[in-house]
Structures are given as C-alpha cells and as structure tokens.
Design an enzyme around this catalytic site. Structure first.
Site, PDB file in Angstrom:
ATOM      1  CB  CYS A   1      -5.734   5.606   8.370  1.00 54.42           C
ATOM      2  SG  CYS A   1      -6.183   4.723   7.059  1.00 54.42           S
TER       3      CYS A   1
ATOM      4  CG  ASP B   1      -0.897   1.392  -4.151  1.00 55.05           C
ATOM      5  OD1 ASP B   1      -1.131   1.824  -3.346  1.00 55.05           O
ATOM      6  OD2 ASP B   1      -2.387   2.264  -5.211  1.00 55.05           O
TER       7      ASP B   1
ATOM      8  CG  PHE C   1      -2.304  -1.327   1.663  1.00 57.55           C
ATOM      9  CD1 PHE C   1      -3.030  -1.504   0.921  1.00 57.55           C
ATOM     10  CD2 PHE C   1      -1.631  -2.150   2.754  1.00 57.55           C
ATOM     11  CE1 PHE C   1      -3.714  -3.072   0.664  1.00 57.55           C
ATOM     12  CE2 PHE C   1      -2.192  -3.363   2.448  1.00 57.55           C
ATOM     13  CZ  PHE C   1      -3.148  -3.740   1.877  1.00 57.55           C
TER      14      PHE C   1
ATOM     15  CG  ASP D   1       0.190   3.270   5.260  1.00 59.92           C
ATOM     16  OD1 ASP D   1      -0.875   3.779   6.301  1.00 59.92           O
ATOM     17  OD2 ASP D   1       0.436   4.375   4.422  1.00 59.92           O
TER      18      ASP D   1
ATOM     19  CG  ASN E   1      -5.779  -7.271  -4.154  1.00 63.23           C
ATOM     20  OD1 ASN E   1      -5.357  -6.533  -2.405  1.00 63.23           O
ATOM     21  ND2 ASN E   1      -7.173  -7.638  -4.370  1.00 63.23           N
ATOM     22  CB  ALA E   2      -1.466  -5.637  -0.276  1.00 66.94           C
TER      23      ALA E   2
HETATM   24  N1  SAH Z   1       2.340   4.493   2.271  1.00 67.97           N
HETATM   25  C1  SAH Z   1       1.676   5.532   2.225  1.00 67.97           C
HETATM   26  C2  SAH Z   1       0.382   6.063   1.954  1.00 67.97           C
HETATM   27  C3  SAH Z   1      -0.987   4.459   1.336  1.00 67.97           C
HETATM   28  S1  SAH Z   1      -2.449   5.124   1.417  1.00 67.97           S
HETATM   29  C4  SAH Z   1       2.268   6.504   2.173  1.00 67.97           C
HETATM   30  O1  SAH Z   1       2.886   6.668   3.255  1.00 67.97           O
HETATM   31  O2  SAH Z   1       2.654   8.026   1.680  1.00 67.97           O
HETATM   32  C5  SAH Z   1      -3.386   3.426   0.618  1.00 67.97           C
HETATM   33  C6  SAH Z   1      -2.940   2.524  -0.386  1.00 67.97           C
HETATM   34  O3  SAH Z   1      -3.931   1.924  -0.587  1.00 67.97           O
HETATM   35  C7  SAH Z   1      -3.581   4.017  -1.911  1.00 67.97           C
HETATM   36  O4  SAH Z   1      -2.425   3.986  -2.588  1.00 67.97           O
HETATM   37  C8  SAH Z   1      -4.472   3.116  -2.913  1.00 67.97           C
HETATM   38  O5  SAH Z   1      -4.188   2.262  -3.571  1.00 67.97           O
HETATM   39  C9  SAH Z   1      -3.353   1.726  -2.038  1.00 67.97           C
HETATM   40  N2  SAH Z   1      -4.400  -0.134  -2.039  1.00 67.97           N
HETATM   41  C10 SAH Z   1      -5.655   0.319  -1.912  1.00 67.97           C
HETATM   42  N3  SAH Z   1      -6.400  -0.857  -1.764  1.00 67.97           N
HETATM   43  C11 SAH Z   1      -5.451  -1.699  -2.265  1.00 67.97           C
HETATM   44  C12 SAH Z   1      -5.085  -2.862  -2.511  1.00 67.97           C
HETATM   45  N4  SAH Z   1      -5.684  -4.171  -1.917  1.00 67.97           N
HETATM   46  N5  SAH Z   1      -3.700  -3.600  -2.927  1.00 67.97           N
HETATM   47  C13 SAH Z   1      -2.917  -2.650  -2.588  1.00 67.97           C
HETATM   48  N6  SAH Z   1      -3.077  -1.165  -2.842  1.00 67.97           N
HETATM   49  C14 SAH Z   1      -4.285  -0.790  -2.692  1.00 67.97           C
END
Ligand code: SAH
Length: 390
Positions: free
Chosen positions: A333, A245, A224, A293, A272-273
C-alpha cells in the site's frame, strides 16, 4: 459562491493539470492574489488563460488541488454534484451502500476529503485547509444524504501537519460506542472508529478479502492481519489459519472477530512477521496459502530502496514456505512503489527462491477507492494473487 481570488501558475504547473493531474506545487506558483489559507480560487496561466478552479493551501508543498477545469462556479450545488457523482459511481459498481468509502479524495475529484460509511455511523477525514473550512457544508451534505446517527470527524491524520492543521477528533450527533459491528460479506466485524487504524477498518482491502476467499485452502498464513480481515473471510475454506500481527490490540480485535463468527480454526500469534517467517522457515514449515499485507514500508521516496528490500525479504520467505501449487496473496500500500516496481521485486524474489510465479489476479484497492488515471497517487494499493510453481 465560495470562491475568491486568483493564483497565477507557471507553465509546468498549468501543463500538469491540463494533462489531468490535480496538483500544482508551490514551486510552480507565480502570484497569489487575494487568496487566504484554504481559499477556493481561480487558477490562470501566465497568459491569463483560465486553467480551472482549485483549493489553495498556504502551507503545503502541494499549493493547489484542482476541483474542475475551466471556469466554474464553486458553490454548494457544485459540491452536491460531486457527491451525486460519487454515489452514482458506487451504485453502478454494486458497492455495498452501508459499508464503503463514499468519497475518496482526489479519486472522487474532492481533494482532501474522505467519507467512510459504517452503517449508521460516518467517519469524515479532512486532510487540507480548504476541506477544514468547508466542514460545516460537508457535514450538512452527508447528514442529508446518509442520515447517520453520528459523524466522527477523524482529523488526526499526520498529513494534516503538512497543512499546519491541528490533530483532533470531534463527534456530531450521538456519542459513539467504543466498538461498533458491521457486516462484511456475511461476517460480523468489529470496528473501532475512534482508536482503530485508518478510519477504523481497511475498507480498501474488502474486495481483496473476497478474492482471497476464492483461492485460499489448506494451511494458511495471514501475516500482518490487523483485525483479521483476511483470516475471517478465508477461515471456512482452510484447515487452519495462523494470523500474525505485531500489535497486541490488533490481535485482540482479530480474536474477538473470530469468536463473533464462531470460527475456531484460527491461531493468533503476536510477533514481528519478519522473525515469524524466518522462524517457520527454519522449522521447515509448509503452507498452502500465504497472505502478506504489510503497512506502507516506503513512507517517502528516500525510503524506497529499504522498502523494496523489506518487501523482497518477506515475499522471498513466503515463496520458500509455500508448497508447489500454493497461493501467494501479496500486497503493497506504499504510494511510492508503483505496480511495475512491485512486480519487478516479486520476480526478483522468485528468482532467489528458485520458483515460478503464475499470475492469477492483478488487483488493486477496492472499487470504492477509485483511481484517476492521470493521478498515479490515487492508485496506492497493489495486490497480486500468484500461484507458486517449482
Ligand atoms: N490485513 C489487514 C490490514 C493490515 S494493516 C486487513 O485486511 O484488514 C498492517 C498491519 O501490520 C497492522 O495491523 C500493523 O500492526 C501490522 N504490522 C506492522 N509491522 C509489522 C511487523 N513487522 N510484523 C507484524 N505485523 C506488523
């Protein structure tokens, strides 16, 4: 004087704000006298005793947001004082004056208003009717204070719909370039003010990025990653970083940020994470550091159970992927997941993974997003730094 009219509230509403919360729900409103949408009003209990001064919303379930207890004049000076206090608070904590949140809504006793400073640009978010009405005043206050080249009013947050407000963006001052760069702890970071997530960047994670840098090593996974906030800060401490991401545009920002800082050990993966963690597990991969995150999984109370399942799944996978002695940096969050529940979920995930968790740091959002003790909603970001043991 900006205030007008009175709202009479029932006992539970009055008690709630006397205990220090700032919100009074519509169900606790008894009578609204001469207050229009977004008005600033005096709040009284049923015996006529003044409770405080508040912002009134004609639409939201949160009908009143307290500004101050007791009787007070709400005028320009009042708001200047609030900004003064917010600035002094940040100065005392040593917050970077050029890259920080200057006003954090309830946390700064200015409900509904967000002001972020990205060097010479300001991003202002008005989330409720009253802050919309006061926009000209806020615009003049922040112009005098920070002398920005542009102010972007990013009034496109979906929460405005609860207030019956339109979603829009507007710029005052110079036109905004699509991307600006700011210096986050020695690294050049691109920020997309008009199109990016949040107000362009995750300022709330800045201090956690810094903490991560202290502990990260070896092979690291930043799941993420968005624009690579964590990856860019930890890269020099690690052999390799995998930044994952689901969003292509987010990864483009992350790649550009790595290049800008000459960091060559980060691999970017669009995935997808959830799937990615499973796949790496099936491949018997091992990591020294994993950062999780995710976005807020619990958008409301009804989705809490599903959200906790989601958190548990990724955390359990991460624990299994980490070597003994490895570091897990894990965040949530979601407003609706209190820290105690998050901790319980982590303990549960560790039980299933058969490992120990040793708490290195129990963190939260950056200090320029202050938490009001009596308003749990202001504490939304939880971050545990854990050592995994077997
Ligand atoms: N870590 C970053 C903020 C992350 S915000 C920082 O510190 O700046 C959350 C992120 O998760 C977003 O960019 C969104 O695109 C991503 N996201 C949402 N669902 C996801 C998933 N299933 N797999 C991977 N990424 C995902």
């Amino acid at each position: 004087m900006l205030e007008n009219g009175e709202v009479v509230v029932r006992k539970p509403g009055a008690e709630r704000v006397r205990r220090g919360h700032l919100w009074i729900y519509r169900s606790d409103i008894k009578d609204v006298r001469d207050v229009g949408p977004g008005g600033i009003c005096r709040v009284r209990d049923e015996r006529g005793v003044s409770v405080g001064m508040a912002f009134y919303s004609s639409k939201s379930q949160i009908a009143l947001r307290l500004l101050v207890r007791g009787d007070s004049r709400i005028d320009e000076k009042f708001f200047q004082d609030r900004f003064d206090r917010a600035d002094r608070f940040r100065e005392r904590l040593g917050v970077d004056p050029f890259l920080s949140r200057r006003i954090f809504s309830e946390g700064d006793l200015l409900p509904g208003l967000i002001v972020d400073r990205y060097s010479e640009r300001l991003v202002v978010q008005s989330l409720i009717q009253s802050t919309d009405r006061l926009q000209p005043l806020f615009s003049s206050i922040v112009s005098d204070r920070y002398h920005p080249r542009s102010i972007l009013f990013r009034n496109d947050s979906r929460v405005r719909e609860l207030e019956g407000l339109p979603l829009e963006q507007r710029v005052e001052g110079e036109a905004l370039p699509q991307i600006i760069t700011v210096n986050e702890d020695g690294k050049e970071i691109a920020v997309e003010l008009t199109g990016g997530q949040k107000t362009g960047s995750y300022l709330d994670q800045r201090e956690n990025h810094r903490a991560a840098r202290k502990y990260a090593s070896g092979k690291t996974l930043d799941a993420f990653c968005y624009a690579g906030g964590f990856s860019v800060q930890v890269s020099e401490k690690c052999d390799r970083v995998e930044a994952v991401d689901i969003s292509g545009p987010a990864l483009e920002l992350a790649k550009a940020n790595a290049e800008r800082n000459n960091l060559r050990n980060i691999d970017f993966v669009e995935a997808n994470a959830f799937d990615f963690l499973r796949q790496r597990f099936n491949e018997n991969a091992r990591y020294d550091t994993i950062i999780l995150d995710p976005p807020a999984f619990a958008k409301n109370r009804d989705s809490l159970e599903g959200a906790l399942r989601g958190y548990k799944e990724i955390n359990n996978r991460a624990m299994r992927l980490l070597r003994s002695g490895g570091i897990l940096i894990t965040c949530s969050c979601s407003h609706h997941v209190p820290e105690s529940l998050f901790a319980e979920m982590l303990a549960d995930a560790a039980k299933d993974a058969g490992c120990w968790l040793r708490v290195i740091e129990r963190r939260m959002q950056s200090s320029d997003h202050p938490v009001l003790m009596a308003v749990p909603e202001t504490h939304y970001l939880k971050c545990f730094i854990l050592e995994i043991g077997s």
